[in-house]
Scaffold this active site. Structure first.
Site, PDB file in Angstrom:
ATOM      1  N   ASP A 125       0.873  -1.170   0.000  1.00  0.00           N
ATOM      2  CA  ASP A 125       0.000   0.000   0.000  1.00  0.00           C
ATOM      3  C   ASP A 125       0.917   1.230   0.000  1.00  0.00           C
ATOM      4  OD1 ASP A 125      -2.270   1.694   0.712  1.00  0.00           O
ATOM      5  OD2 ASP A 125      -1.431   1.676   2.735  1.00  0.00           O
ATOM      6  N   ASP A 127       0.013   5.167   1.108  1.00  0.00           N
ATOM      7  CA  ASP A 127      -0.109   6.107   2.236  1.00  0.00           C
ATOM      8  C   ASP A 127      -0.175   5.379   3.569  1.00  0.00           C
ATOM      9  OD1 ASP A 127      -0.593   9.003   1.160  1.00  0.00           O
ATOM     10  OD2 ASP A 127      -1.723   7.676  -0.174  1.00  0.00           O
ATOM     11  N   ASP A 327      -1.969  -0.398   5.771  1.00  0.00           N
ATOM     12  CA  ASP A 327      -2.353   0.180   7.069  1.00  0.00           C
ATOM     13  C   ASP A 327      -3.829   0.498   7.209  1.00  0.00           C
ATOM     14  OD1 ASP A 327      -2.270   2.342   5.182  1.00  0.00           O
ATOM     15  OD2 ASP A 327      -2.426   3.684   6.894  1.00  0.00           O
TER      16      ASP A 327
HETATM   17  O1  LIG Z   1      -4.462   3.088  -0.392  1.00  0.00           O
HETATM   18  P1  LIG Z   1      -3.559   4.179   0.069  1.00  0.00           P
HETATM   19  O2  LIG Z   1      -2.337   4.338  -0.763  1.00  0.00           O
HETATM   20  O3  LIG Z   1      -3.240   4.065   1.531  1.00  0.00           O
HETATM   21  O4  LIG Z   1      -4.422   5.521  -0.118  1.00  0.00           O
HETATM   22  C1  LIG Z   1      -5.519   5.807   0.743  1.00  0.00           C
HETATM   23  C2  LIG Z   1      -5.758   7.292   0.790  1.00  0.00           C
HETATM   24  O5  LIG Z   1      -4.484   7.860   1.128  1.00  0.00           O
HETATM   25  C3  LIG Z   1      -4.350   9.267   1.102  1.00  0.00           C
HETATM   26  O6  LIG Z   1      -4.982   9.816   2.238  1.00  0.00           O
HETATM   27  C4  LIG Z   1      -4.369   9.449   3.461  1.00  0.00           C
HETATM   28  O7  LIG Z   1      -3.027   9.948   3.499  1.00  0.00           O
HETATM   29  C5  LIG Z   1      -2.911  11.392   3.453  1.00  0.00           C
HETATM   30  C6  LIG Z   1      -1.432  11.741   3.391  1.00  0.00           C
HETATM   31  O8  LIG Z   1      -0.724  11.193   4.456  1.00  0.00           O
HETATM   32  C7  LIG Z   1      -3.610  11.971   4.688  1.00  0.00           C
HETATM   33  O9  LIG Z   1      -3.534  13.409   4.673  1.00  0.00           O
HETATM   34  C8  LIG Z   1      -5.077  11.540   4.691  1.00  0.00           C
HETATM   35  O10 LIG Z   1      -5.723  11.983   5.859  1.00  0.00           O
HETATM   36  C9  LIG Z   1      -5.176  10.008   4.627  1.00  0.00           C
HETATM   37  O11 LIG Z   1      -6.521   9.592   4.493  1.00  0.00           O
HETATM   38  C10 LIG Z   1      -4.886   9.841  -0.182  1.00  0.00           C
HETATM   39  O12 LIG Z   1      -4.821  11.248  -0.117  1.00  0.00           O
HETATM   40  C11 LIG Z   1      -6.274   9.335  -0.488  1.00  0.00           C
HETATM   41  O13 LIG Z   1      -6.721   9.832  -1.717  1.00  0.00           O
HETATM   42  C12 LIG Z   1      -6.214   7.816  -0.550  1.00  0.00           C
HETATM   43  O14 LIG Z   1      -7.480   7.284  -0.878  1.00  0.00           O
END
Ligand SMILES: O=P(O)(O)OC[C@H]1O[C@H](O[C@H]2O[C@H](CO)[C@@H](O)[C@H](O)[C@H]2O)[C@H](O)[C@@H](O)[C@@H]1O
Length: 385
Positions: A125, A127, A327
């Site tokens: 993954d 983020d 995560d």
């Molecule tokens: O599947 P992932 O790669 O984990 O993506 C899931 C979402 O991640 C991002 O948002 C998350 O991370 C951001 C940066 O650290 C944080 O600001 C936010 O609160 C988290 O939800 C991304 O911006 C989303 O579009 C993804 O869906």
């Protein structure tokens, strides 16, 4: 096309028992089935068992509870105690949790014993796994040391990134050509070319940034105009909510509320809910301080793992060990697939105890980096034998 017409079953409907042979389409592409991960345990954070659907009254506490519990911290788990007491208790709770979800670093030998003689495939993954969670999603950069760890891992094992972000965006962050990328929670996969199989047959031949021939699989492509329309409406409806941010992830849309005052969470949730009422073919899921709008389609990160295993020619072999590291709640779909296949294992990245379908755990992205380095070292040592 009428973007708002309801051509599929209602949002969050029960499973549709239609067989692949009757419809002639892969069951993974049938309308979505609501099987949200249930998190439970008195010690752990509790996320409502009932997945809040867009047909609910938004003000029902399930929605807000889900929004509040979407990015746990130690502080929140033990907020009734003094900071010192709180951190001590937090540690005890975490250590107890590790009994159920052992550290993948501490259990490394056990993992490699299992991997002996098998072909390892890595699914990562982005983020919260390869980059730490930060307030501004546009600044979720990956450390160079992490990039090097991922690059080295990809030299040893087939490696794919599966993210909720758009595929282009996650590629921009990672910037490695050695990997496969799946964006939009697996609804946009660029993988290796493989001849004829169920889903592979639905791929479009394309070329990657290096001009190499690749397969493009986009099971939600018909939703593209709808998603773009909804993106614009969400931007418009949230524009006066301070801190709200709407992110276009191509086949899904993220509505971030991390920087929104908690008092306005009901407003932001209600606004998203109001828009989605007009789109019965879209549904909502919760991520870390983010509401994610996506097509009503039974396709998720778990399906993407299965698809990629098949693309890599690793689907029907016993000597494959897939490892998925993630995560978030959307990663649970992938953990579940590995558990059900009884093949490989999921590793949950979390510094706070929570129920999961993963087998092991890692505390944070820096432990993920260590784990990747250990895998590379192990691979090199075992190849030298
Ligand atoms: O599947 P992932 O790669 O984990 O993506 C899931 C979402 O991640 C991002 O948002 C998350 O991370 C951001 C940066 O650290 C944080 O600001 C936010 O609160 C988290 O939800 C991304 O911006 C989303 O579009 C993804 O869906």
């Amino acid at each position: 096309m009428d973007l708002k017409s309801n051509q599929t079953s209602p949002v969050l409907a029960d499973p549709v028992p239609m067989s692949e042979s009757i419809l002639g389409i892969h069951s993974g592409l049938l309308p979505y089935t609501a099987t949200g991960t249930a998190f439970s345990s008195s010690l752990f954070l509790t996320i409502p068992r009932k997945k809040p659907g867009i047909l609910d009254d938004f003000r029902s506490s399930a929605w807000l509870d889900a929004m509040k519990s979407s990015s746990p911290t130690h502080h929140k788990i033990t907020k009734d105690f003094s900071p010192e007491q709180s951190s001590k208790d937090g540690d005890i709770v975490y250590r107890n949790w590790l009994i159920k979800y052992p550290s993948a670093l501490a259990s490394f030998e056990q993992i490699t014993n299992h991997a002996m003689g098998k072909k390892l495939a890595l699914f990562l993954d982005y983020d919260g796994t390869l980059s730490p969670i930060v307030d501004n999603p546009d600044l979720a950069f990956m450390a160079n040391s992490m990039r090097a760890a991922v690059r080295n891992a990809a030299k040893c094992f087939p490696t794919a990134i599966i993210s909720g972000r758009s595929r282009d965006k996650v590629y921009e962050f990672v910037g490695l050509t050695e990997l496969y990328y799946a964006g939009s929670h697996g609804m946009d996969i660029m993988g290796p070319v493989r001849p004829i199989s169920k889903d592979q047959a639905k791929c479009i031949k394309s070329t990657d940034k290096q001009g190499k021939e690749v397969n493009l699989f986009q099971p939600a492509s018909e939703f593209l105009p709808m998603i773009q329309e909804v993106f614009k409406s969400l931007v418009e409806i949230t524009k006066d909510i301070a801190g709200a941010k709407v992110e276009n992830n191509k086949f899904c849309v993220s509505v971030h509320y991390r920087n929104v005052d908690e008092k306005c969470w009901t407003t932001i949730g209600q606004s998203v809910n109001d828009i989605l009422k007009q789109y019965p073919r879209l549904r909502l899921t919760h991520g870390r301080k983010v509401l994610e709008v996506r097509p009503v389609l039974d396709w998720d990160k778990g399906k993407a793992v299965e698809f990629l295993l098949e693309s890599l020619g690793l689907s029907n072999c016993n000597n494959v060990l897939p490892i998925y590291i993630g995560d978030d709640r959307t990663d649970e779909d992938a953990f579940k697939v590995l558990k059900e296949r009884n093949q490989g294992f999921g590793i949950l990245v979390s510094s706070a105890p929570k129920e999961s379908n993963a087998f092991y755990s890692l505390r944070d992205p820096s432990e993920v980096k260590e784990f990747l380095k250990c895998l590379v070292k192990w691979k090199k040592a075992s190849s030298a034998l």
